[in-house]
Design an enzyme around this catalytic site. Structure first.
Site, PDB file in Angstrom:
ATOM      1  N   TYR A  24      -0.232   4.709   4.492  1.00  0.00           N
ATOM      2  CA  TYR A  24      -0.390   3.484   3.701  1.00  0.00           C
ATOM      3  C   TYR A  24      -1.627   2.664   4.060  1.00  0.00           C
ATOM      4  O   TYR A  24      -1.872   1.619   3.444  1.00  0.00           O
ATOM      5  CB  TYR A  24       0.872   2.616   3.836  1.00  0.00           C
ATOM      6  CG  TYR A  24       2.120   3.303   3.319  1.00  0.00           C
ATOM      7  CD1 TYR A  24       2.287   3.549   1.961  1.00  0.00           C
ATOM      8  CD2 TYR A  24       3.133   3.730   4.189  1.00  0.00           C
ATOM      9  CE1 TYR A  24       3.419   4.191   1.473  1.00  0.00           C
ATOM     10  CE2 TYR A  24       4.271   4.367   3.718  1.00  0.00           C
ATOM     11  CZ  TYR A  24       4.411   4.595   2.360  1.00  0.00           C
ATOM     12  OH  TYR A  24       5.532   5.226   1.886  1.00  0.00           O
ATOM     13  N   HIS A 100       2.166   3.208  -6.940  1.00  0.00           N
ATOM     14  CA  HIS A 100       2.516   3.664  -5.596  1.00  0.00           C
ATOM     15  C   HIS A 100       1.232   3.914  -4.830  1.00  0.00           C
ATOM     16  O   HIS A 100       0.312   4.543  -5.355  1.00  0.00           O
ATOM     17  CB  HIS A 100       3.361   4.940  -5.640  1.00  0.00           C
ATOM     18  CG  HIS A 100       4.646   4.721  -6.359  1.00  0.00           C
ATOM     19  ND1 HIS A 100       5.692   4.042  -5.781  1.00  0.00           N
ATOM     20  CD2 HIS A 100       5.022   5.011  -7.621  1.00  0.00           C
ATOM     21  CE1 HIS A 100       6.676   3.949  -6.668  1.00  0.00           C
ATOM     22  NE2 HIS A 100       6.290   4.519  -7.790  1.00  0.00           N
TER      23      HIS A 100
HETATM   24  C1  DQA Z   1       5.676   3.773  -2.037  1.00  0.00           C
HETATM   25  C2  DQA Z   1       6.243   5.188  -2.002  1.00  0.00           C
HETATM   26  C3  DQA Z   1       7.737   5.154  -1.805  1.00  0.00           C
HETATM   27  O1  DQA Z   1       8.254   6.477  -1.816  1.00  0.00           O
HETATM   28  C4  DQA Z   1       8.063   4.517  -0.478  1.00  0.00           C
HETATM   29  O2  DQA Z   1       9.456   4.426  -0.318  1.00  0.00           O
HETATM   30  C5  DQA Z   1       7.395   3.215  -0.271  1.00  0.00           C
HETATM   31  C6  DQA Z   1       6.056   2.987  -0.791  1.00  0.00           C
HETATM   32  C7  DQA Z   1       4.144   3.777  -2.129  1.00  0.00           C
HETATM   33  O3  DQA Z   1       3.592   2.730  -2.437  1.00  0.00           O
HETATM   34  O4  DQA Z   1       3.517   4.807  -1.889  1.00  0.00           O
HETATM   35  O5  DQA Z   1       7.930   2.343   0.427  1.00  0.00           O
HETATM   36  O6  DQA Z   1       6.175   3.115  -3.189  1.00  0.00           O
END
Ligand code: DQA
Length: 142
Positions: A24, A100
């Site tokens: 992330y 995402h």
């Molecule tokens: C997310 C992807 C999801 O699978 C995960 O549970 C997240 C973040 C993303 O931004 O990549 O918490 O939404």
């Protein structure tokens, strides 16, 4: 024309910058949001984050019928579990862009399904925080 854009982030996205940085990234959303507001000064941007499903639903309902308003939704883990959030996105009038940060289609199988996708105007995944920039551009061009 869209005038107000609400970014709604779900659970654990308050930990951006300190959670699984290899996936992330190392920037907090708060810092990134300052840059976003400078970059897109022509729209009014708002940011809401909650770790609670019901609070996310309340917020989506609250802004879902406001005039000239678009929504960028990263429901995080609830994307893959919440029929209720999907129902809310289906219910409201305003357009929702699903974002995402990570590439959910190329991670664990349980991340491949989204209860939001069917009702969202667009789906952006795997572009890091830049996915939010792209979502704003999409809403601005509607
Ligand atoms: C997310 C992807 C999801 O699978 C995960 O549970 C997240 C973040 C993303 O931004 O990549 O918490 O939404």
């Amino acid at each position: 024309m869209i005038r107000d854009i609400y970014i709604i982030n779900g659970p654990n996205l308050n930990l951006l910058g300190k959670r699984e940085r290899d996936i992330y990234g190392s920037e907090s959303f708060e810092n990134y949001f300052i840059e976003l507001k400078k970059k897109f000064a022509e729209v009014r941007l708002y940011y809401f984050q909650s770790n609670h499903e019901g609070r996310l639903i309340d917020k989506i309902q609250e802004v879902g019928y406001m005039p000239k308003t678009g929504i960028i939704l990263n429901a995080a883990g609830y994307t893959h579990t919440s029929i209720a959030i999907g129902d809310t996105v289906a219910a409201i009038d305003n357009k929702v862009i699903e974002v995402h940060i990570s590439d959910v289609l190329n991670r664990e199988d349980f991340r491949k399904h989204s209860y939001v996708k069917e009702y969202a105007h667009a789906f952006i995944s795997g572009k890091g925080l830049a996915g939010y920039d792209e979502a704003i551009e999409l809403l601005n061009n509607l």
